[in-house]
Design an enzyme around this catalytic site. Sequence first.
Site, short mmCIF file in Angstrom:
data_model
loop_
_atom_site.label_atom_id
_atom_site.label_comp_id
_atom_site.label_asym_id
_atom_site.label_seq_id
_atom_site.Cartn_x
_atom_site.Cartn_y
_atom_site.Cartn_z
N ASP A 56 -61.46 19.63 111.26
CA ASP A 56 -60.09 20.01 111.62
C ASP A 56 -59.35 18.85 112.28
O ASP A 56 -58.51 19.05 113.15
CB ASP A 56 -60.14 21.22 112.56
CG ASP A 56 -58.79 21.89 112.74
OD1 ASP A 56 -57.96 21.76 111.83
OD2 ASP A 56 -58.57 22.51 113.79
N CYS A 95 -51.26 43.16 112.27
CA CYS A 95 -50.63 42.04 112.99
C CYS A 95 -49.39 42.53 113.73
O CYS A 95 -48.43 43.01 113.11
CB CYS A 95 -50.25 40.93 112.02
SG CYS A 95 -49.47 39.51 112.83
N CYS A 102 -55.36 43.59 107.78
CA CYS A 102 -54.87 42.48 108.61
C CYS A 102 -53.34 42.43 108.61
O CYS A 102 -52.72 42.20 109.65
CB CYS A 102 -55.47 41.15 108.16
SG CYS A 102 -55.15 40.71 106.44
N CYS A 127 -60.76 43.29 110.25
CA CYS A 127 -61.26 42.99 108.91
C CYS A 127 -62.60 43.69 108.67
O CYS A 127 -63.55 43.52 109.44
CB CYS A 127 -61.43 41.48 108.74
SG CYS A 127 -62.11 41.01 107.12
N CYS A 173 -46.83 33.88 114.90
CA CYS A 173 -48.24 34.11 115.21
C CYS A 173 -48.52 33.92 116.70
O CYS A 173 -48.14 32.90 117.29
CB CYS A 173 -49.09 33.15 114.38
SG CYS A 173 -50.86 33.29 114.67
N CYS A 215 -56.34 39.89 113.44
CA CYS A 215 -56.53 39.94 111.99
C CYS A 215 -58.00 39.81 111.60
O CYS A 215 -58.37 40.14 110.46
CB CYS A 215 -55.67 38.90 111.29
SG CYS A 215 -56.11 37.18 111.64
#
Length: 311
Positions: free
Chosen positions: A132, A196, A192, A246, A212, A242
Amino acid sequence: MLANEDISRQIKDYAYSLGFDACGICKAEPIGVEEQQHFKDWISDSYHADMDYMARNTEKRCDPTLLVEGSRSVISVALNYYPKTKQPQENPQFAYYAYGKDYHDVVKSKLQMLLDYIKSLEPAAEGRAFVDTAPILERYWAAKAGLGFIGKNSLLIIPKKGSYFFLGELIINLELTYDTPLDLSCGNCTRCLDACPTAAIVKPRVVNASKCISYQTIENRGEIDEQVIPKMNNRFYGCDICQQVCPWNRYSRPHQTVEFNPSQAFLDLSFDRLDNLSVEDYQKIFKGSAVKRAKFTGLKRNLEALRQNMK
């Protein structure tokens, strides 16, 4: 020289011995046209918010061979971070990924060991490790390497394991035996999207970062959007909604990486303790933590937003 199939098997075996929960290999090449358009549309719609770095180095992001000269293969790995011990629900909540030490350091160290091992098998091997920290579409490569599939929440979902995983990559100059992408999807499930609180998932696999809670409480360097604040509840740093809704995450099991275990001081961070948190406390509790991404001022800003919700 070892045969491609043999060295590929040994790479995976060693990756698992280092603690990685999944490892797959695919060819290093430009990403597919459809995925390129998907990314470019996301940028053109300004869904990356103020994360300007996402709009830079588009060519490299779409072609990993531009990142590593002579690259032939992408080795993708996944490391579980689902916690065994969680914060008390009444405390301001941190996303699970931030419970322990900074994943960049932990995963990068393991990847470097994996690269060193590959060089011991094949001295001509060269490559770079990424966690990342470079323009790489890591979920795309993990899916292409057969680790899992990209869900409607835009996260990589590993069958029978879930989505609480850090991803990392080695891009190397060896041609290896390549894995096949999985033929799986979320089907008709929209949990999801439905869950949210800010409707940040505007459509399957498309997240508007500006809406977000994770972006607003971590990456955002300004004030938190007034429309987001009432929907934060007690989400203080990041958001796992989210993932928590799941169905695939019913398979989640606690990680085995000691560095990701939270300290007692972290678990004890009640609203009052955070309210009285000094810079010295912050430095001590979050030493080597990804939480420092938001800085001390960011945490105080987040706390003020939660305070508004308590009025």
